[in-house]
Every structure is written in structure tokens, then in C-alpha cells.
Design a protein around this motif. Structure first.
Motif, PDB file in Angstrom:
ATOM      1  N   ARG A   1      33.028  49.489  48.403  1.00  0.00           N
ATOM      2  CA  ARG A   1      33.554  48.255  48.992  1.00  0.00           C
ATOM      3  C   ARG A   1      32.840  47.033  48.435  1.00  0.00           C
ATOM      4  NH1 ARG A   1      35.179  47.990  54.011  1.00  0.00           N
ATOM      5  NH2 ARG A   1      36.279  49.886  53.431  1.00  0.00           N
ATOM      6  N   ALA A   2      31.526  47.132  48.246  1.00  0.00           N
ATOM      7  CA  ALA A   2      30.756  45.993  47.722  1.00  0.00           C
ATOM      8  C   ALA A   2      31.260  45.598  46.336  1.00  0.00           C
ATOM      9  CB  ALA A   2      29.271  46.338  47.678  1.00  0.00           C
ATOM     10  N   SER A   3      31.575  46.616  45.500  1.00  0.00           N
ATOM     11  CA  SER A   3      32.097  46.322  44.168  1.00  0.00           C
ATOM     12  C   SER A   3      33.452  45.630  44.252  1.00  0.00           C
ATOM     13  CB  SER A   3      32.202  47.616  43.370  1.00  0.00           C
ATOM     14  OG  SER A   3      32.790  47.385  42.108  1.00  0.00           O
TER      15      SER A   3
ATOM     16  N   GLN B   1      49.406  28.397  32.845  1.00  0.00           N
ATOM     17  CA  GLN B   1      49.560  29.844  32.760  1.00  0.00           C
ATOM     18  C   GLN B   1      48.246  30.557  33.064  1.00  0.00           C
ATOM     19  OE1 GLN B   1      52.467  31.448  32.476  1.00  0.00           O
ATOM     20  NE2 GLN B   1      53.307  29.378  32.613  1.00  0.00           N
ATOM     21  N   LYS B   2      47.138  29.955  32.682  1.00  0.00           N
ATOM     22  CA  LYS B   2      45.837  30.551  33.010  1.00  0.00           C
ATOM     23  C   LYS B   2      45.605  30.551  34.513  1.00  0.00           C
ATOM     24  CE  LYS B   2      43.396  29.684  28.663  1.00  0.00           C
ATOM     25  NZ  LYS B   2      42.243  29.014  28.004  1.00  0.00           N
ATOM     26  N   VAL B   3      46.068  29.515  35.193  1.00  0.00           N
ATOM     27  CA  VAL B   3      45.964  29.485  36.650  1.00  0.00           C
ATOM     28  C   VAL B   3      46.815  30.595  37.260  1.00  0.00           C
ATOM     29  CG1 VAL B   3      46.521  28.143  38.711  1.00  0.00           C
ATOM     30  CG2 VAL B   3      45.390  27.033  36.782  1.00  0.00           C
ATOM     31  N   ALA B   4      48.048  30.779  36.762  1.00  0.00           N
ATOM     32  CA  ALA B   4      48.917  31.840  37.265  1.00  0.00           C
ATOM     33  C   ALA B   4      48.304  33.215  36.996  1.00  0.00           C
ATOM     34  CB  ALA B   4      50.294  31.730  36.616  1.00  0.00           C
ATOM     35  N   GLN B   5      47.735  33.392  35.825  1.00  0.00           N
ATOM     36  CA  GLN B   5      47.095  34.667  35.484  1.00  0.00           C
ATOM     37  C   GLN B   5      45.909  34.945  36.396  1.00  0.00           C
ATOM     38  OE1 GLN B   5      45.132  34.790  31.631  1.00  0.00           O
ATOM     39  NE2 GLN B   5      45.814  36.891  31.313  1.00  0.00           N
ATOM     40  N   ALA B   6      45.100  33.936  36.651  1.00  0.00           N
ATOM     41  CA  ALA B   6      43.942  34.111  37.528  1.00  0.00           C
ATOM     42  C   ALA B   6      44.378  34.439  38.950  1.00  0.00           C
ATOM     43  CB  ALA B   6      43.079  32.848  37.511  1.00  0.00           C
ATOM     44  N   ASN B   7      45.455  33.811  39.428  1.00  0.00           N
ATOM     45  CA  ASN B   7      45.955  34.109  40.765  1.00  0.00           C
ATOM     46  C   ASN B   7      46.482  35.540  40.857  1.00  0.00           C
ATOM     47  OD1 ASN B   7      45.562  31.743  42.403  1.00  0.00           O
ATOM     48  ND2 ASN B   7      47.063  30.698  41.136  1.00  0.00           N
ATOM     49  N   ALA B   8      47.125  36.028  39.784  1.00  0.00           N
ATOM     50  CA  ALA B   8      47.619  37.405  39.776  1.00  0.00           C
ATOM     51  C   ALA B   8      46.447  38.391  39.820  1.00  0.00           C
ATOM     52  CB  ALA B   8      48.466  37.640  38.531  1.00  0.00           C
ATOM     53  N   THR B   9      45.408  38.105  39.068  1.00  0.00           N
ATOM     54  CA  THR B   9      44.228  38.971  39.096  1.00  0.00           C
ATOM     55  C   THR B   9      43.591  38.978  40.480  1.00  0.00           C
ATOM     56  OG1 THR B   9      43.806  38.517  36.755  1.00  0.00           O
ATOM     57  CG2 THR B   9      41.984  39.389  38.043  1.00  0.00           C
ATOM     58  N   LEU B  10      43.554  37.823  41.111  1.00  0.00           N
ATOM     59  CA  LEU B  10      43.002  37.735  42.464  1.00  0.00           C
ATOM     60  C   LEU B  10      43.833  38.560  43.440  1.00  0.00           C
ATOM     61  CD1 LEU B  10      41.095  36.562  44.585  1.00  0.00           C
ATOM     62  CD2 LEU B  10      42.554  34.520  44.671  1.00  0.00           C
ATOM     63  N   ALA B  11      45.154  38.506  43.316  1.00  0.00           N
ATOM     64  CA  ALA B  11      46.011  39.285  44.200  1.00  0.00           C
ATOM     65  C   ALA B  11      45.756  40.780  44.015  1.00  0.00           C
ATOM     66  CB  ALA B  11      47.473  38.953  43.921  1.00  0.00           C
ATOM     67  N   GLY B  12      45.566  41.228  42.765  1.00  0.00           N
ATOM     68  CA  GLY B  12      45.271  42.630  42.509  1.00  0.00           C
ATOM     69  C   GLY B  12      43.948  43.061  43.119  1.00  0.00           C
ATOM     70  N   GLN B  13      42.933  42.215  43.018  1.00  0.00           N
ATOM     71  CA  GLN B  13      41.635  42.530  43.597  1.00  0.00           C
ATOM     72  C   GLN B  13      41.703  42.592  45.119  1.00  0.00           C
ATOM     73  OE1 GLN B  13      38.873  43.410  42.117  1.00  0.00           O
ATOM     74  NE2 GLN B  13      39.498  43.080  40.004  1.00  0.00           N
ATOM     75  N   LYS B  14      42.461  41.680  45.708  1.00  0.00           N
ATOM     76  CA  LYS B  14      42.611  41.704  47.172  1.00  0.00           C
ATOM     77  C   LYS B  14      43.363  42.950  47.617  1.00  0.00           C
ATOM     78  CE  LYS B  14      42.361  36.743  48.159  1.00  0.00           C
ATOM     79  NZ  LYS B  14      43.090  35.553  48.690  1.00  0.00           N
ATOM     80  N   ALA B  15      44.364  43.393  46.826  1.00  0.00           N
ATOM     81  CA  ALA B  15      45.110  44.605  47.171  1.00  0.00           C
ATOM     82  C   ALA B  15      44.188  45.823  47.106  1.00  0.00           C
ATOM     83  CB  ALA B  15      46.295  44.766  46.223  1.00  0.00           C
ATOM     84  N   ALA B  16      43.323  45.869  46.089  1.00  0.00           N
ATOM     85  CA  ALA B  16      42.383  46.984  45.983  1.00  0.00           C
ATOM     86  C   ALA B  16      41.418  47.000  47.154  1.00  0.00           C
ATOM     87  CB  ALA B  16      41.615  46.892  44.663  1.00  0.00           C
ATOM     88  N   LEU B  17      40.993  45.816  47.587  1.00  0.00           N
ATOM     89  CA  LEU B  17      40.092  45.738  48.743  1.00  0.00           C
ATOM     90  C   LEU B  17      40.807  46.191  50.016  1.00  0.00           C
ATOM     91  CD1 LEU B  17      37.373  44.943  49.926  1.00  0.00           C
ATOM     92  CD2 LEU B  17      38.206  42.595  50.131  1.00  0.00           C
TER      93      LEU B  17
ATOM     94  N   ASN C   1      43.271  48.297  50.145  1.00  0.00           N
ATOM     95  CA  ASN C   1      43.432  49.746  50.029  1.00  0.00           C
ATOM     96  C   ASN C   1      42.139  50.466  50.404  1.00  0.00           C
ATOM     97  OD1 ASN C   1      44.886  52.172  49.152  1.00  0.00           O
ATOM     98  ND2 ASN C   1      43.430  52.174  47.451  1.00  0.00           N
ATOM     99  N   SER C   2      41.005  49.864  50.028  1.00  0.00           N
ATOM    100  CA  SER C   2      39.718  50.448  50.395  1.00  0.00           C
ATOM    101  C   SER C   2      39.542  50.462  51.912  1.00  0.00           C
ATOM    102  CB  SER C   2      38.584  49.673  49.736  1.00  0.00           C
ATOM    103  OG  SER C   2      37.322  50.107  50.202  1.00  0.00           O
ATOM    104  N   GLN C   3      39.964  49.404  52.562  1.00  0.00           N
ATOM    105  CA  GLN C   3      39.865  49.350  54.020  1.00  0.00           C
ATOM    106  C   GLN C   3      40.748  50.415  54.664  1.00  0.00           C
ATOM    107  OE1 GLN C   3      40.921  45.255  54.570  1.00  0.00           O
ATOM    108  NE2 GLN C   3      38.820  44.507  54.295  1.00  0.00           N
ATOM    109  N   GLN C   4      41.928  50.648  54.081  1.00  0.00           N
ATOM    110  CA  GLN C   4      42.800  51.698  54.586  1.00  0.00           C
ATOM    111  C   GLN C   4      42.183  53.080  54.350  1.00  0.00           C
ATOM    112  OE1 GLN C   4      45.513  51.370  56.400  1.00  0.00           O
ATOM    113  NE2 GLN C   4      45.713  53.604  56.545  1.00  0.00           N
ATOM    114  N   GLN C   5      41.555  53.267  53.196  1.00  0.00           N
ATOM    115  CA  GLN C   5      40.881  54.527  52.922  1.00  0.00           C
ATOM    116  C   GLN C   5      39.737  54.768  53.904  1.00  0.00           C
ATOM    117  OE1 GLN C   5      39.684  54.159  48.834  1.00  0.00           O
ATOM    118  NE2 GLN C   5      41.658  54.866  48.018  1.00  0.00           N
ATOM    119  N   GLU C   6      39.075  53.707  54.312  1.00  0.00           N
ATOM    120  CA  GLU C   6      38.005  53.856  55.297  1.00  0.00           C
ATOM    121  C   GLU C   6      38.553  54.373  56.624  1.00  0.00           C
ATOM    122  OE1 GLU C   6      34.625  51.166  57.633  1.00  0.00           O
ATOM    123  OE2 GLU C   6      35.866  50.282  56.056  1.00  0.00           O
ATOM    124  N   GLN C   7      39.680  53.814  57.038  1.00  0.00           N
ATOM    125  CA  GLN C   7      40.280  54.286  58.286  1.00  0.00           C
ATOM    126  C   GLN C   7      40.694  55.755  58.165  1.00  0.00           C
ATOM    127  OE1 GLN C   7      40.245  52.466  61.045  1.00  0.00           O
ATOM    128  NE2 GLN C   7      39.253  50.832  59.845  1.00  0.00           N
TER     129      GLN C   7
END
Length: 355
Positions: free
Chosen positions: A190-192, A87-103, A105-111
Motif C-alpha cells: 500500500r505504501a508503494s 497533452q502532457k497535462v492530459a497524460q499526467a492526469n491519466a497516469t494519476l487516474a491509473g495510480q488511484k485505481a491501483a490504490l 484495488n489494493s483497498q479492496q484486496q485488503e477487505q
């Protein structure tokens, strides 16, 4: 009158005395019994005894091995309940997916910010064109007023239109500055976001490592000792589960310092094993200890106080067991042996020191 022939009792006593002296000379290897062979019974078989411990906490769900069993590298020694770690692996993967989505979104905001900059630049161009037209119109009205063709009211209206056009230019330039600042903010953030993605990826890797560590495997080939863990036992990092003893063994012979003169690396050694009916195994000198055994003691002797009695110190000599001997497979760490070395013997051909 002196007696030329002594009684049998006196003869036996003299012979016994001579025999005792000779026995002492032989035991201490003193002339005429001095020999080049040095022997010590202060010698033991050594080996790499590895204590197997878990790196994570949990309840033991399986112990598939038994006492003293031979194992291969990678064999499962024990299994810890892994449900929480999955479950900790699944939780970590979900957090990673959220961080990638935020990144993303940042790229879309740049455009979008770049598009806003282009729009603001177009507004400046349009405002500049309007300003130019207003300036030309104001110049024409001023000329007509000076000729009396146009009225003062037309001049005032032209000047107001010119000022309005100038204000539109200033407003368009300000909008461009805002768009550029928005782009800078997005890029700085973006760096953050990228750091957040890296941290989430590291968390996933750590969770995977913890999950993998719930399966305790043999780090190398060998034989396990007594199994100290039981099914259902709760273990924590550092809990001693069992010991693993690889087949590689050697002998540490502690010779007196007075016996070392003449010993050389790779000189042959004879190892008499108590547990094997004093049968002999061949070896060679591999290394000498860098210090006497007393120097490695927890409480070191202090010879600078009180009366002093000189005692011969012992230094460890590591004996390599020669390969290809059937009896060598029966050696186990802790066995007592007797080591003999002929100091007059020539060293054997050198071999690669792999340990």
C-alpha cells in the motif's frame, strides 16, 4: 631709480595670476572658498531592470505588446505554443487516474484478505470441534476395547479419525497464517501505491505549471524596453525576450572618500538631471556603500607592487528620490545627474526603508 608705478601689462599679468590662483582655490573648495556643500557628477539614476525569459521551450505564437509600452502586473507579454503542454497535462492526469485505481484495488484486496482471515478462523473452529468429537470417540472406543465390548478394528478406526481431525486443525491454522501473510503483503504494498499516487499528483502539478508558463506575464507594473522576440521564434529557458523597468528609481552618487566626512543618513540631497535641462529634484541619503568601488571591480588594483601614488577612492551613496515630485516620473535608469549635499544640513525626518 626704482619705479613706483608699473606698466599696465605688468599689472594685468599680476591680476591674471591672482585670478588664476583664486580660480583654482574655488574649484578645489580651498580656503577662502571652502564650503560644506559636496558635489559630484559621478552619479546616475538606477532602477530594477528585469530581464524577461521563458521557463519552457516552444514557438512564440503571439507578442501582444510593443516597444516601451506601459504594462500592469499580470499583463500578457508573449505566448508560447501550448498544444504539447496541454497533452502532457492530459497524460499526467491519466497516469494519476491509473495510480488511484491501483490504490483502490489494493483497498479492496485488503477487505478480501480480512474476509479470508475470518474464514480461516472459522475453519479452525470447525476443525477444533471435529477434533474434540474424534477425541471423545477414540476415548470411548478405548474404554470399550478394554472391557472386551469393542474390537481392535474399531479402536484403530477411531484413532485414524482422531489423527485426521488433528491434521484438519493443522491445515486450518496454516490457512490462517497464509491469509494473514497475504494481508501483510497488501498493507506493505500500500505504501508503494500511495507513493505512486503522490508522484502522479506531483507530475500533474508540474505539467500544470509548465502549461501556465507558456503564457509569459509581467511580474509587476512597469514599462517594457525594446521587444527582442518575434512571432514564430523558437525560444528556450533563459532566452532574453525583453526587459521590464518598474517605475521605482533611485540615484547612486559616487563621492570621493575625502567628501564623505560629515554626511549622515536622511540628509537632504539636490539632484540636477542632465536630461531635464539641469532641473533639480529633491532626495535624501538612504544608504552608504559598505566598500569602495574598487573593491567591487572584477580586477582589483594591487597597491603593494611598484611605485605608489595615493588616489582618492570613491564610495557609492544611495540617494532616495522624494515622493510627490512630478519630475521624478521622468527619471529613467542610466540617466546622468549631478548630486549636491550640504553636510551642515540637518537630517530629514526618517521614513520607512522599503527597498
Amino acid at each position: 631709480m626704482s619705479r613706483l608705478v608699473r606698466s599696465p601689462i605688468e599689472v594685468i599679468a599680476v591680476l591674471a595670476g591672482i585670478g588664476g590662483v583664486m580660480l583654482v582655490l574655488y574649484a578645489w573648495h580651498l580656503p577662502p572658498f571652502k564650503t560644506s556643500v559636496e558635489t559630484t557628477d559621478d552619479a546616475y539614476v538606477k532602477g530594477y531592470v528585469t530581464t524577461i525569459s521563458p521557463q519552457v521551450s516552444g514557438y512564440i505564437t503571439d507578442v501582444p505588446i510593443k516597444d516601451y509600452k506601459l504594462v500592469k502586473e499580470g499583463d500578457v507579454l508573449a505566448q508560447i505554443d501550448d498544444r504539447i503542454y496541454k497533452q502532457k497535462v492530459a497524460q499526467a492526469n491519466a497516469t494519476l487516474a491509473g495510480q488511484k485505481a491501483a490504490l483502490a484495488n489494493s483497498q479492496q484486496q485488503e477487505q478480501a484478505a480480512k474476509a479470508g482471515i475470518a474464514s480461516s478462523q472459522a475453519q479452525i473452529d470447525s476443525a477444533d470441534a471435529a477434533l474434540k468429537r474424534a477425541q471423545l470417540a477414540a476415548d470411548r472406543v478405548t474404554t470399550l476395547v478394554s472391557r472386551g465390548v469393542s474390537t481392535t478394528s474399531d479402536s484403530e478406526q477411531a484413532q485414524a479419525t482422531l489423527q485426521q481431525a488433528q491434521a484438519s486443525v493443522n491445515q486450518a491454522k496454516a490457512a490462517l497464517d497464509v491469509s494473514q501473510q497475504n494481508l501483510t503483503t497488501i498493507i506493505v504494498n500500500r505504501a508503494s501505491l500511495e507513493a505512486g499516487v503522490s508522484g502522479a499528483e506531483a507530475a500533474v502539478q508540474l505539467a500544470d505549471i509548465d502549461l501556465d508558463n507558456t503564457t509569459i506575464r509581467a511580474p509587476q507594473d512597469g514599462r517594457v524596453g525594446e521587444i527582442g522576440v518575434r512571432l514564430g521564434q523558437y525560444v528556450t529557458p533563459g532566452t532574453q525576450l525583453m526587459n521590464l523597468v518598474p517605475k521605482d528609481v533611485w540615484v547612486i552618487a559616487n563621492f570621493k572618500e575625502t567628501q564623505l566626512d560629515g554626511m549622515k543618513l536622511d540628509q537632504p540631497a539636490t539632484i540636477s538631471v542632465d536630461a531635464l535641462g539641469h532641473r533639480e529634484i529633491k532626495g535624501r541619503i538612504q544608504r552608504f556603500s559598505p566598500a569602495a568601488g574598487s573593491e567591487f571591480a572584477v580586477i582589483k588594483p594591487d597597491n603593494a607592487t611598484g611605485n605608489f601614488t595615493k588616489v582618492a577612492q570613491r564610495l557609492g551613496v544611495r540617494i532616495k528620490v522624494e515622493d510627490g515630485q512630478p519630475l521624478a516620473d521622468q527619471l529613467a535608469p542610466g540617466m546622468s545627474v549631478v548630486v549636491s549635499i550640504d553636510k551642515d544640513s540637518a537630517p530629514l525626518p526618517a521614513v520607512k526603508d522599503s527597498d
